[in-house]
Design a protein around this motif. Structure first.
Motif, short mmCIF file in Angstrom:
data_model
loop_
_atom_site.label_atom_id
_atom_site.label_comp_id
_atom_site.label_asym_id
_atom_site.label_seq_id
_atom_site.Cartn_x
_atom_site.Cartn_y
_atom_site.Cartn_z
N GLN A 540 -34.05 -25.47 2.75
CA GLN A 540 -35.22 -26.22 2.23
C GLN A 540 -34.84 -27.72 2.98
O GLN A 540 -35.81 -28.45 2.82
CB GLN A 540 -35.62 -26.56 0.65
N ASN A 541 -33.69 -27.72 3.37
CA ASN A 541 -33.53 -29.30 3.93
C ASN A 541 -33.39 -28.98 5.45
O ASN A 541 -32.56 -28.51 6.00
CB ASN A 541 -32.09 -29.46 3.64
N LYS A 542 -34.68 -29.58 6.03
CA LYS A 542 -34.71 -29.28 7.64
C LYS A 542 -33.67 -30.31 8.34
O LYS A 542 -33.59 -30.02 9.49
CB LYS A 542 -36.22 -29.64 7.93
N ASP A 543 -33.07 -31.27 7.47
CA ASP A 543 -32.40 -32.32 8.30
C ASP A 543 -30.96 -32.00 8.27
O ASP A 543 -30.20 -32.50 8.95
CB ASP A 543 -32.56 -33.66 7.64
N LYS A 544 -30.45 -31.07 7.59
CA LYS A 544 -29.12 -30.71 7.51
C LYS A 544 -29.00 -29.23 8.03
O LYS A 544 -29.43 -28.23 7.66
CB LYS A 544 -28.73 -30.48 5.87
N PRO A 545 -28.26 -29.22 9.14
CA PRO A 545 -28.06 -27.99 9.82
C PRO A 545 -27.04 -27.14 8.89
O PRO A 545 -26.29 -27.46 8.04
CB PRO A 545 -27.36 -28.30 10.97
N ALA A 546 -27.17 -25.81 9.21
CA ALA A 546 -26.52 -24.85 8.18
C ALA A 546 -24.83 -24.72 8.82
O ALA A 546 -24.72 -25.00 10.06
CB ALA A 546 -27.19 -23.29 8.36
N PRO A 547 -23.95 -24.45 8.16
CA PRO A 547 -22.75 -24.60 8.53
C PRO A 547 -22.35 -23.41 9.68
O PRO A 547 -23.01 -22.43 9.62
CB PRO A 547 -22.12 -24.20 7.02
N ALA A 548 -21.55 -23.83 10.32
CA ALA A 548 -21.23 -23.04 11.59
C ALA A 548 -20.18 -21.93 10.93
O ALA A 548 -19.32 -22.35 10.37
CB ALA A 548 -20.80 -23.63 12.89
#
Length: 741
Positions: A540-548
């Motif tokens: 739901q947070n489009k500004d935070k990328p998922a952890p790699a």
């Protein structure tokens, strides 16, 4: 309305002003009951403002006095005269033995009309009461400068924005107000009765959250007005102050031929009017739609939920998009609607129950232990009663897909986090599973050249509840608080799907309104998603990328395995997670610290494989005990295929000394149960756990368990002697051949 000597009886439905009431008769067949508007004879009360005007002094107080005296009460009334030019009827109204006009005049909230041809039958009594009230200085006759300055005229806030004032400060909290008009069964115009000067006496239009009543105007134009513009509907209500130009109402003023009420629209409006019009109620702001319309839960004077009452009487339908706004009680609305459907009330009069759904699994519940987290929304549960493993997909949610490396499909963002959350919270835990429906998913194959279409996959969907006593202390305290829904009620169990949605590891599937194939706790999931959106969690947070995630899989590469062998040997005991159980003694592990996936086998121990006797039992034991569990390994060597050999310990507390608690040695447990045997060439000397393995195998032999059920010392000695004799015979044959050469 019963007649007798000119007197009639009825219920006061509305009090528009300090000298006017609307009386409703008995229920009529085929529609709302008759109504009559009565102006109190020979009385004149201060006039309340219309739209943006100002009240006459004490107009609101006059109306409030009469409203509190009469609203919702049975009265006796009589028409004494009428004025045809203005279309009004004047008369007397009694509540019990109290004359409403005389009571209002005696308290100084109305005056006796001067002049005019027609008079009330009790005109002299009214004049005497007015003289006494004036002498006492009560009501509007007061001489108190404070009363005259502060309370004579209500200060109606202009340009009041309920979305800016109510939603931030009062969302989910009851706000006192008076219903000034009922626009349709599920839309009200209310006057706020708050303590704050910025909102007290402000008016706004509110819609019931969770339900939609039949529209009074069903033309396309009026529907647009319902969503965007505004309008007015007297609805027996008084002209009021305040800016309602932007409010959406169902009375748009469009009187075209195509505009007509939907079935039961009038009944729904009457249902709400008779319970709420000009009553003290509480609204609970829930949210706004894309047109900034305010949606609320409305509590009737007796504390009931208006939306639930409408739905239960078949006068409103549940709508998912506004049900999502409700902080508590959405399940009650669905239950009320279901009861109305079954009873075929009002809008459901033609309702035909759907035939039994062959895909329905409702009622097929079981208790079991989670064996594996297949993905972020799918788990495998071992049924405690049958011991069979069942794959359960969490209903009404979707987690990011893991992808497929072999096909070159990358995992979606947050897919690893979703699966890891399920693994850490659920694997090895006892859960309650409520099956709900099955859904066939096509595999993508198509008929070609006369070949049949590839069969689909049938997923069994259900709700999985995790008892809170299955969680370790402090493991998921936030989830336990979230599961209470903010209401402080500890249910003693957590909805696994709701836990995923709350953290943004899954989204809620949007079903059609008539689609009953959904989670039984669907409304809880929708509310959880709203909280995740507000908190900007996970997906739901489009500004935070998922952890790699960077993981090196060396399980099938012998060369790479030999390269990382020194690192694992120097590390000593390393934390690992069992990804898959390949056989009883061979597993696929993730070693997070090294960032690798390896193949691992228990050194010196061999389990039956393939179709060998005991292979299934060994595999089942290790799968149930270790799949996706945390463990610790000590690597000794690597074989020619790239499989690491060593010791694996599980079931203990991970960490460093002195916090670490030694667990169970997998090799010892397999040998002790007779599910494995030591290699014939295994030398326990010089091994840290060598004697322990030998002791475990000897104990299994003596107990005759597993593969040693037919074991005997004599039989073992005979087999060993035969092997030695065969070895000597081969040696002698070799020497003779060599001499001949």
């Amino acid at each position: 309305m019963a007649h007798g000597s000119g007197w009639m009886h009825g219920l006061v439905k509305a009090v528009p002003s300090g000298d006017c009431v609307v009386v409703m008769g008995n229920a009529a067949q085929g529609g709302p009951p008759p109504e009559k508007t009565i102006t109190l004879a020979s009385l004149v009360a201060p006039r309340m403002a219309r739209r943006d005007g100002r009240d006459e002094p004490f107009a609101f107080a006059s109306r409030e006095f009469l409203r509190r005296l009469l609203i919702g009460k049975q009265v006796k009334f009589r028409v004494e005269y009428a004025v045809a030019s203005i279309g009004r009827e004047f008369g007397q109204v009694y509540v019990g033995d109290v004359n409403a006009a005389l009571e209002s005049v005696a308290n100084g909230w109305a005056k006796v009309r001067v002049g005019g041809g027609d008079r009330a039958s009790n005109h002299d009594d009214l004049v005497a009461a007015e003289t006494a009230a004036q002498a006492k200085g009560v009501g509007a006759w007061t001489k108190d400068p404070t009363q005259l300055a502060n309370f004579a005229v209500r200060n109606v806030p202009q340009n009041f924005d309920p979305n800016a004032s109510l939603i931030p400060a009062m969302k989910g909290r009851p706000v006192p107000c008076v219903v000034e008009a009922v626009l349709n069964g599920a839309a009200l115009r209310v006057q706020l009765m708050t303590d704050g000067a910025e909102s007290r006496y402000a008016t706004c239009v509110v819609f019931l959250a969770g339900v939609q009543a039949p529209a009074l105007r069903s033309s396309n134009r009026s529907r647009a007005n319902h969503n965007q513009s505004g309008g007015d509907d007297d609805a027996g209500g008084a002209p009021i102050g305040g800016d309602v130009a932007s409010a959406t109402t169902d009375a748009s003023g469009d009187s075209g031929a195509a505009a007509k009420p939907e079935p039961f629209a009038r009944e729904a409006k009457h249902f709400t009017e008779v319970r709420l019009l000009h009553r003290d109620v509480r609204i609970v702001p829930e949210g706004t739609d894309k047109f900034n319309n305010l949606f609320c839960t409305v509590q009737t004077p007796d504390g009931a939920d208006l939306a639930e009452a409408l739905a239960g009487n078949g006068l409103a339908r549940c709508v998912d998009w506004s049900l999502a706004m409700i902080t508590a009680g959405a399940s009650k609305l669905r239950a009320a609607e279901k009861a109305a459907k079954q009873a075929r009330r009002c809008v459901w009069r033609d309702y035909v129950a759907p035939p039994p759904n062959p895909n329905s699994l409702v009622g097929k519940s079981f208790v079991g232990v989670v064996v594996e987290a297949v993905s972020g929304d799918s788990i495998v549960v071992a049924d405690a009663e049958t011991d069979a493993e069942r794959r359960v997909t969490l209903s009404s949610i979707r987690a990011p897909k893991l992808g497929n490396e072999r096909r070159g499909i990358k995992p979606e963002p947050w897919a690893h986090e979703a699966k890891e959350f399920l693994r850490a919270r659920c694997v090895g835990k006892k859960v309650k599973v409520s099956m709900e429906y099955a859904r066939k998913i096509p595999t993508g194959g198509h008929a070609n050249n006369g070949q049949p279409e590839a069969p689909g996959i049938t997923l069994e969907m259900g709700t999985v509840m995790l008892p809170t006593d299955q969680l370790k202390k402090g493991e998921d305290g936030r989830a336990m608080d979230d599961a209470r829904g903010g209401g402080g009620e500890d249910r003693g169990e957590l909805n696994v799907a709701e836990m995923l949605v709350l953290r943004g590891f899954a989204t809620v599937v949007r079903h059609r309104n008539d689609d009953d194939e959904r989670s039984l706790r669907y409304d809880d999931l929708v509310q959880a998603e709203q909280r995740a959106i507000k908190g900007k969690k996970g997906v739901q947070n489009k500004d935070k990328p998922a952890p790699a995630h960077h993981v090196n899989d060396v399980s099938a590469n012998a060369q790479k395995s030999r390269q990382i062998l020194p690192f694992l040997q120097r590390a000593g005991r390393s934390h690992a997670v069992v990804d898959y159980v390949l056989s009883g003694h061979r597993l696929k592990l993730s070693v997070p610290k090294e960032g690798v996936i390896v193949a691992f086998a228990i050194a010196g121990v061999r389990c039956p494989r393939g179709d060998e006797p005991g292979a299934a039992e060994a595999y089942r034991f290790v799968r149930r005990a270790l799949t996706q569990r945390d463990c610790e390994i000590e690597v000794e060597a690597v074989d020619k295929s790239g499989t690491f050999l060593g010791t694996l310990t599980y079931g203990g507390k991970q960490g460093k000394e002195p916090n670490r608690v030694n667990g169970l040695n997998l090799g010892v447990e397999l040998l002790r149960r007779g599910l494995a045997a030591l290699h014939d060439s295994y030398d326990p000397r010089g091994r840290t756990n060598g004697p322990e393995l030998v002791t475990a195998q000897d104990a299994a032999k003596r107990a005759r368990v597993g593969k040693w059920v037919d074991w005997s010392p004599e039989k073992e000695a005979a087999e060993r002697a035969a092997l030695l004799e065969g070895a000597h015979g081969e040696g002698a044959h070799g020497e003779g051949a060599h001499g001949e050469g």
